[in-house]
Design a protein around this motif. Structure first.
Motif, PDB file in Angstrom:
ATOM      1  N   LEU A 100       8.079-110.243 -88.877  1.00  0.00           N
ATOM      2  CA  LEU A 100       7.915-109.451 -90.110  1.00  0.00           C
ATOM      3  C   LEU A 100       9.139-109.508 -91.013  1.00  0.00           C
ATOM      4  CD1 LEU A 100       6.025-106.294 -88.752  1.00  0.00           C
ATOM      5  CD2 LEU A 100       5.077-108.223 -90.043  1.00  0.00           C
ATOM      6  N   ALA A 101      10.306-109.680 -90.408  1.00  0.00           N
ATOM      7  CA  ALA A 101      11.537-109.708 -91.214  1.00  0.00           C
ATOM      8  C   ALA A 101      11.540-110.850 -92.225  1.00  0.00           C
ATOM      9  CB  ALA A 101      12.756-109.825 -90.297  1.00  0.00           C
ATOM     10  N   ARG A 102      10.690-111.852 -91.979  1.00  0.00           N
ATOM     11  CA  ARG A 102      10.638-113.007 -92.882  1.00  0.00           C
ATOM     12  C   ARG A 102       9.626-112.814 -94.020  1.00  0.00           C
ATOM     13  NH1 ARG A 102      13.821-116.738 -93.531  1.00  0.00           N
ATOM     14  NH2 ARG A 102      12.534-118.587 -93.214  1.00  0.00           N
ATOM     15  N   VAL A 126       9.563-110.262 -96.341  1.00  0.00           N
ATOM     16  CA  VAL A 126       9.966-109.370 -97.423  1.00  0.00           C
ATOM     17  C   VAL A 126      10.490-110.265 -98.542  1.00  0.00           C
ATOM     18  CG1 VAL A 126      11.496-107.488 -98.131  1.00  0.00           C
ATOM     19  CG2 VAL A 126      10.596-107.546 -95.800  1.00  0.00           C
ATOM     20  N   VAL A 136       6.727-106.295 -99.475  1.00  0.00           N
ATOM     21  CA  VAL A 136       6.072-107.062 -98.407  1.00  0.00           C
ATOM     22  C   VAL A 136       5.243-108.171 -99.061  1.00  0.00           C
ATOM     23  CG1 VAL A 136       4.428-106.980 -96.497  1.00  0.00           C
ATOM     24  CG2 VAL A 136       5.938-105.019 -96.929  1.00  0.00           C
ATOM     25  N   TRP A 187      10.029-105.791 -86.895  1.00  0.00           N
ATOM     26  CA  TRP A 187       9.550-104.619 -87.663  1.00  0.00           C
ATOM     27  C   TRP A 187      10.733-103.799 -88.177  1.00  0.00           C
ATOM     28  CZ3 TRP A 187       6.726-102.157 -90.767  1.00  0.00           C
ATOM     29  CH2 TRP A 187       6.481-100.783 -90.728  1.00  0.00           C
ATOM     30  N   GLU A 217      13.695-104.717 -88.786  1.00  0.00           N
ATOM     31  CA  GLU A 217      14.453-105.423 -89.833  1.00  0.00           C
ATOM     32  C   GLU A 217      13.665-105.511 -91.145  1.00  0.00           C
ATOM     33  OE1 GLU A 217      16.556-108.925 -88.692  1.00  0.00           O
ATOM     34  OE2 GLU A 217      17.638-107.832 -87.132  1.00  0.00           O
ATOM     35  N   MET A 218      12.343-105.457 -91.038  1.00  0.00           N
ATOM     36  CA  MET A 218      11.554-105.360 -92.271  1.00  0.00           C
ATOM     37  C   MET A 218      11.840-104.014 -92.934  1.00  0.00           C
ATOM     38  SD  MET A 218       7.420-105.356 -92.825  1.00  0.00           S
ATOM     39  CE  MET A 218       7.064-106.900 -93.660  1.00  0.00           C
ATOM     40  N   GLN A 256      15.206-103.931 -94.651  1.00  0.00           N
ATOM     41  CA  GLN A 256      15.231-104.627 -95.947  1.00  0.00           C
ATOM     42  C   GLN A 256      14.544-103.817 -97.037  1.00  0.00           C
ATOM     43  OE1 GLN A 256      14.288-108.996 -95.719  1.00  0.00           O
ATOM     44  NE2 GLN A 256      14.011-108.484 -93.571  1.00  0.00           N
ATOM     45  N   THR A 273      15.959-111.739 -84.795  1.00  0.00           N
ATOM     46  CA  THR A 273      15.509-110.490 -85.409  1.00  0.00           C
ATOM     47  C   THR A 273      15.350-109.401 -84.354  1.00  0.00           C
ATOM     48  OG1 THR A 273      13.923-109.561 -86.976  1.00  0.00           O
ATOM     49  CG2 THR A 273      13.015-110.983 -85.251  1.00  0.00           C
TER      50      THR A 273
END
Ligand code: UDP
Length: 569
Positions: free
Chosen positions: A290-292, A294, A299, A346, A348-349, A352, A425
Motif C-alpha cells: 500500500l505504501a506504493r 500514494v 490514494v 498500511w 506507511e500509507m 504519507q 515497508t
C-alpha cells in the motif's frame, strides 16, 4: 526496477537468491524476479500462446520489481525449480489412530522442508489416560502428540532457510483443554507452534452467563466432566497474559463465512491464522504494498485496482504451476483453488497521508481500501472464471449459480514478516513497531547498524527542529511521543505499536476482516502493565465483532512468537 534497501538485499542474499551454477555468483534480485515471473507466466500457455506468456511475464516482473506486489516467500525461493512447492499455508488432518498421527507428521515434515507452514486441529484425539481398547494401555492425548510434532518440526529446517511453523488448535470442549491451555506456560516450550483454542458461540455465551460447560469425549460424544465455563476462560486469559498463548480461533465465525460450508467444516488455520482451510487444502498468498499507492497526497486507486487484478491472476497461475506434496493436497487445492491476496505497508500509507493509526479516519480508510481490494479481487477471479472456468467445487459454493468464480477465496491479510522487509515497508496492517531498528543478521543474529525510519528522518529534516538531539533520542528509545520539541501532529502520526491503545489494534483488524473472505493475521500489542482482564475484554470484543481469531502480545511478558514481525521494521 525499484532500488532495494540494504536490508532487503541482505535478507535476499542470505536466503532467497540462487547460485547461478557451481562456484558461480549469486543471481541478482533482478534475476530472481525474472526467474519467478517466467515460472508463473508459464501457466498462460494452457489458454494462450507464447505472446500471452511473454506479456504476462513482463507484467509479473514489473509488479514485483517495482515492489507493488510480492508473493509469499516459498514462491520467491522455489519458483524455477522443477518440482517447485510455492505455497505458504496448509491444513492437515489428525485422526485418532497411531498410523494417522504419524502419516500426518511425515507429510508435515515434507511440507516444512519445502517452506510451507502447517495447521492442525487435534480435537479428534482421545484424551490422555483413555483406554486403548483391545491392545491394552492408555492414550497419551493431544498434548503429548503436539510436543512430538513440535520436536519433529525443530529437526526440519524449511529448505535450510527458516524454521517450520505450525498452528495447533484444540476445541474448547475437549477433555484435555486445560492442559493444552497451560502448554506454553514456560515461554521457551514449543518453539515451533502457535496455539489457539477452538471457540464456539455456545462457549462464549456460557462464559457471559457464567454457566457450566461440558467436556466431551471425542469418540463417544459423552460428557465426561463438567466445569464452570469461566474456569476455562480465566485459564485462557491468564496464559495469554503470561506468554501470548493461547490465541483464539472462532470456529462459528469461520464457518459462517465458509464459502463451501456444504462440503464440511473448517477446523483449523495455517500458522499465523490468516487462512482457515479444510483438511488437505493449501493456499498461496501475495500482498500489495500500500505504501506504493500514494500519489500526490492521495490514494491512487486506479493503479491499486490494476495491480490487485494482476496479483489475482499471478496467484491463480501459481496454482497451475505448483508442485504439491502429495495427491490428497493436490486434489483438495485444485478443487477449491483458494488464494489470498492481502496488503503490507498500511502504516506507511497512513504516514504519507498524515493520518494517525489510532484514529477513526484511519479505520474508515482501512475499510474503504479493503472493500475496494475485495471488489477488484472478486471481479478479477470472476473474469478468470469466464476465461478459464470456475473452480471445480463451484456448484457447491455460495457463488453458485449467480457468479462464476475461479477461486473459492481471494483475500487474506498475512503477516508479511519477510516480504515486507524485501519491499522495505511496514508489515501487513501493523503500525510501526519502532522508529529505530537494530538490524541483525538473519541466521546468526549478529547485531548490525541502528537505523532511523526514513519517513521520520525526512519529517525531521523538513522542520526547524534540533535534528541531532531528536535523532539520538529516537535511536535510544525507538519512539518520539515523549519529545516535547516535536509538534503534537508529528508525535501522533509517528506513534508506534506500544503507544497505541490496544482497542485501535483490534479496530483495524476488524475493519480489514469485514472485507476479507479468509482471515486477518494481526497482533494486538499490549503494554506490560496490561492485566489479564484487559486481555479478556479484547478477546470478547474480537468475538463480538466477528473476528475469525485473535492474538495478543504483551510487551516483556517473556513470550516468544513463532514468527517475529521481521528482522527489520
Ligand atoms: N510461514 C512459515 N514459516 C515462517 C514464516 C511463515 O511456514 O517462518 C508461513 C505461515 O503459514 C504463515 C505464512 O507463511 O502464516 C505467511 O507468513 P508471512 O506473511 O510472514 O511470510 P513471508 O511471505 O513474508 O515470508
Amino acid at each position: 526496477m525499484e532500488k532495494l534497501s540494504d536490508n532487503a538485499f541482505r535478507v535476499l542474499k542470505e536466503r532467497y537468491l540462487w547460485k547461478k551454477g557451481v562456484g558461480e555468483d549469486l543471481e541478482t534480485p533482478e534475476d530472481m524476479f525474472r526467474r519467478v515471473a517466467r515460472h508463473i507466466a508459464k501457466a498462460e500457455l494452457k489458454w494462450g500462446d507464447s505472446s500471452e506468456e511473454k506479456k504476462w511475464e513482463e507484467t509479473f516482473f514489473r509488479i514485483m520489481s517495482d515492489l507493488f506486489f510480492l508473493p509469499n516467500s516459498p514462491t520467491l525461493m522455489n519458483a524455477g525449480l522443477e518440482s517447485a512447492q510455492l505455497s505458504a499455508c496448509f491444513v492437515l488432518p489428525v485422526n485418532d489412530s497411531l498410523s494417522g498421527i504419524f502419516d500426518t507428521l511425515k507429510l508435515a515434515a515434507l511440507v516444512h522442508q519445502k517452506g510451507g507452514g502447517t495447521g492442525f486441529n487435534f480435537s479428534e484425539l482421545r484424551p490422555v489416560g483413555d483406554s486403548l481398547g483391545s491392545q491394552g494401555g492408555y492414550a497419551s492425548g493431544p498434548v503429548s502428540f503436539i510436543k512430538l510434532y513440535d520436536f519433529a518440526t525443530g529437526q526440519v529446517k524449511q529448505g535450510g532457510k527458516r524454521r517450520g511453523a505450525n498452528m495447533g488448535v484444540l476445541n474448547v470442549d475437549h477433555p484435555d483443554i486445560l492442559e493444552f491451555i497451560r502448554l506454553k506456560v514456560n515461554g521457551k516450550a514449543l518453539q515451533n507452534f502457535n496455539l489457539s483454542v477452538g471457540i464456539t458461540d455456545q462457549f462464549m455465551e456460557a462464559v457471559i452467563a457464567n454457566k457450566n460447560w461440558g467436556l466431551i469425549h471425542p469418540n463417544s460424544a459423552r460428557v465426561i466432566k463438567i466445569i464452570p465455563a469461566r474456569d476455562i476462560w480465566e485459564n485462557i486469559v491468564q496464559g495469554a497474559w503470561e506468554n501470548g498463548n493461547p490465541g483464539l480461533v472462532f470456529l462459528d465465525n469461520i464457518q459462517a463465512s465458509n464459502p463451501l460450508a456444504k462440503m464440511g467444516k473448517i477446523w483449523a488455520t495455517n500458522p499465523c491464522g490468516e487462512v482457515p482451510l479444510m483438511e488437505y487444502e493449501s493456499c498461496n498468498l501475495g500482498s500489495v504494498n500500500l505504501a506504493r499507492f500514494v500519489y500526490q497526497g492521495k490514494v491512487d486507486f486506479k493503479t491499486l485496482g490494476k495491480t490487485v487484478k494482476e496479483g489475482i491472476r499471478f496467484l491463480d497461475n501459481v496454482i497451475e504451476v505448483n508442485h504439491y506434496p502429495n495427491k490428497k493436497i493436490e486434489r483438495a487445492t485444485l478443487s477449491n483453488r483458494k488464494i489470498g491476496l492481502g496488503v503490507m505497508g498500511w502504516a506507511e500509507m497512513l504516514l504519507q497521508l498524515h493520518i494517525p493509526y489510532d484514529s477513526q479516519e484511519a479505520v474508515d480508510l482501512g475499510k474503504e481500501i479493503m472493500s475496494f481490494i475485495q471488489n477488484e479481487s472478486k471481479e478479477a477471479s470472476h473474469q478468470l472464471a469466464l476465461e478459464r472456468g470456475s473452480f471445480p467445487n463451484w456448484d457447491k459454493s455460495i457463488y453458485h449459480p449467480a457468479k462464476p468464480m475461479r477461486n473459492a477465496t481471494v483475500n487474506s491479510i498475512a503477516p508479511t514478516g519477510t516480504i515486507s522487509i524485501l519491499a522495505n515497508t511496514s508489515s501487513s496492517i501493523e503500525p510501526l513497531f519502532a522508529l529505530a531498528f537494530q538490524r541483525r543478521r538473519v541466521l546468526s543474529g549478529e547485531p548490525l547498524d541502528t537505523e532511523v525510519h526514513p519517513l521520520f528522518a525526512k519529517a525531521i529534516a523538513e522542520g526547524a527542529f534540533p535534528q541531532q538531539e531528536i535523532l539520538e533520542e529516537v535511536r535510544a528509545t525507538g519512539q518520539c511521543g515523549h519529545i516535547a520539541a516535536l509538534p503534537y501532529e508529528l508525535r501522533s502520526v509517528f506513534k508506534t505499536a506500544l503507544e497505541i491503545d490496544p482497542k485501535w489494534h483490534l479496530q483495524h483488524q476488524i475493519a480489514f476482516q469485514q472485507f476479507t473472505d479468509n482471515a486477518v493475521s494481526k497482533t494486538v500489542n499490549l503494554p506490560s502493565s496490561a492485566s489479564p482482564e484487559d486481555i479478556g475484554r479484547i478477546y470478547l470484543e474480537a468475538w463480538r465483532h466477528k473476528a475469525k481469531g485473535v492474538t495478543v502480545f504483551r510487551n516483556n511478558a517473556g513470550n516468544e512468537q513463532v514468527i517475529y514481525q521481521g528482522i527489520g521494521r
